[in-house]
Design a protein around this motif. Structure first.
Motif, PDB file in Angstrom:
ATOM      1  N   THR A   1     104.960   6.830   3.158  1.00 54.77           N
ATOM      2  CA  THR A   1     106.215   6.170   3.503  1.00 54.77           C
ATOM      3  C   THR A   1     106.471   6.289   4.998  1.00 54.77           C
ATOM      4  O   THR A   1     105.872   7.130   5.689  1.00 54.77           O
ATOM      5  N   ALA A   2     107.390   5.459   5.487  1.00 54.99           N
ATOM      6  CA  ALA A   2     107.743   5.526   6.905  1.00 54.99           C
ATOM      7  C   ALA A   2     108.262   6.915   7.262  1.00 54.99           C
ATOM      8  O   ALA A   2     107.935   7.461   8.323  1.00 54.99           O
ATOM      9  N   ARG A   3     109.045   7.496   6.379  1.00 56.61           N
ATOM     10  CA  ARG A   3     109.586   8.829   6.654  1.00 56.61           C
ATOM     11  C   ARG A   3     108.468   9.859   6.774  1.00 56.61           C
ATOM     12  O   ARG A   3     108.487  10.710   7.674  1.00 56.61           O
ATOM     13  N   GLU A   4     107.499   9.792   5.878  1.00 49.07           N
ATOM     14  CA  GLU A   4     106.390  10.745   5.934  1.00 49.07           C
ATOM     15  C   GLU A   4     105.582  10.573   7.212  1.00 49.07           C
ATOM     16  O   GLU A   4     105.125  11.560   7.806  1.00 49.07           O
ATOM     17  N   VAL A   5     105.415   9.337   7.656  1.00 45.40           N
ATOM     18  CA  VAL A   5     104.699   9.099   8.913  1.00 45.40           C
ATOM     19  C   VAL A   5     105.497   9.659  10.085  1.00 45.40           C
ATOM     20  O   VAL A   5     104.942  10.313  10.979  1.00 45.40           O
ATOM     21  N   VAL A   6     106.797   9.426  10.088  1.00 42.37           N
ATOM     22  CA  VAL A   6     107.645   9.927  11.172  1.00 42.37           C
ATOM     23  C   VAL A   6     107.559  11.447  11.259  1.00 42.37           C
ATOM     24  O   VAL A   6     107.499  12.021  12.358  1.00 42.37           O
TER      25      VAL A   6
ATOM     26  N   TRP B   1     112.344   2.635  11.575  1.00 49.37           N
ATOM     27  CA  TRP B   1     112.289   1.169  11.653  1.00 49.37           C
ATOM     28  C   TRP B   1     110.973   0.726  12.279  1.00 49.37           C
ATOM     29  O   TRP B   1     110.290  -0.158  11.768  1.00 49.37           O
ATOM     30  N   SER B   2     110.636   1.350  13.412  1.00 48.55           N
ATOM     31  CA  SER B   2     109.409   0.969  14.106  1.00 48.55           C
ATOM     32  C   SER B   2     108.173   1.309  13.280  1.00 48.55           C
ATOM     33  O   SER B   2     107.214   0.532  13.223  1.00 48.55           O
ATOM     34  N   VAL B   3     108.196   2.472  12.633  1.00 52.52           N
ATOM     35  CA  VAL B   3     107.046   2.869  11.817  1.00 52.52           C
ATOM     36  C   VAL B   3     106.872   1.914  10.642  1.00 52.52           C
ATOM     37  O   VAL B   3     105.743   1.530  10.301  1.00 52.52           O
ATOM     38  N   GLN B   4     107.969   1.507  10.018  1.00 54.38           N
ATOM     39  CA  GLN B   4     107.848   0.571   8.902  1.00 54.38           C
ATOM     40  C   GLN B   4     107.218  -0.737   9.365  1.00 54.38           C
ATOM     41  O   GLN B   4     106.388  -1.330   8.657  1.00 54.38           O
TER      42      GLN B   4
END
Length: 245
Positions: A204-209, A226-229
């Protein structure tokens, strides 16, 4: 407000009686009165308001500002929701006001409605939030669109010997090619980091962040998501198998 505030640009040729106001800013009457006072200094009048995009820190006060400036002042933007009057802005338009010609370029990525204005008299590129005076921009639109916009701006800046970037936040930049090259390199580097995080198991974007932005203030993580998504969507589209012809 973001960073150290939104830049409002008041544009005209020396001695012109009319000015163009770009991105009046938030719906704050104290702020808008200050902008109007500066715009009308020396007996000038506001002839037109232009928006680089519709985010509230740039556009929320535009209609109120236009009303303060005069009954015939219009607001032009790509997105019809942010216009005042019938005229919009699209790729290839040339707006003549304040003794200036401004060429309009559609540069999506930061937002779907992002525009860049070219001021040939000053060889200046007014970029909104597509290129900032410092730091990096948040992506609400697609990464593919944003990378294409940066590549296009770089070619345009080189072909037209651009002398300055007038950003939506932060200071004026006197090395347009260097600034755009930095943005392109930064986005490519971030994309590689996101791709590595996905290979390491982030989904998920959160996990990447949590991996890529581990050393960044956590208050900035929601914007980073937002940017990661956008980058995850880009990678998914790039890696999707193509249907056989």
């Amino acid at each position: 407000m973001t960073l150290d505030g939104t830049n409002t640009w008041i544009l005209c040729e020396p001695g012109a009686e009319e000015v163009v106001v770009v991105d009046p800013g938030p719906k704050d009457r104290v702020h808008l009165r200050r902008v109007l006072s500066e715009a009308e200094a020396g007996g000038r009048r506001v002839g037109l308001v232009l928006l680089t995009h519709g985010h509230p820190d740039h556009s929320a006060g535009a209609a109120v500002f236009a009303g303060m400036a005069g009954p015939d002042v219009k607001v032009r933007a790509l997105d019809p929701r942010h216009r005042l009057g019938d005229e919009g802005l699209v790729e290839g338009d040339v707006v003549t006001a304040g003794g200036l010609d401004l060429r309009i370029m559609e540069t999506p990525g930061h937002s779907d409605d992002s525009l860049t204005f070219w001021l040939p008299a000053d060889r200046a590129i007014l970029t909104g939030d597509t290129v900032l005076g410092y730091g990096s921009t948040v992506l609400e639109g697609g990464l593919g669109d944003y990378l294409a916009s940066l590549d296009r701006l770089r070619r345009f800046a080189e072909d037209n010997d651009a002398a300055a970037v007038l950003p939506g936040h932060g200071p004026k930049l006197d090395d347009p090619l260097g600034a755009i090259d930095h943005y392109i390199a930064h986005r490519r580097e971030r994309l590689a980091q996101v791709e590595a995080a996905v290979r390491a198991g982030a989904r998920t974007a959160r996990e990447v962040v949590e991996i890529v932005y581990a050393d960044v203030d956590r208050n900035l993580w929601p914007a980073a998501e937002w940017s990661v998504q956008s980058q995850l969507d880009y990678l998914a589209a790039r890696n999707r198998p193509q249907d056989p012809a």
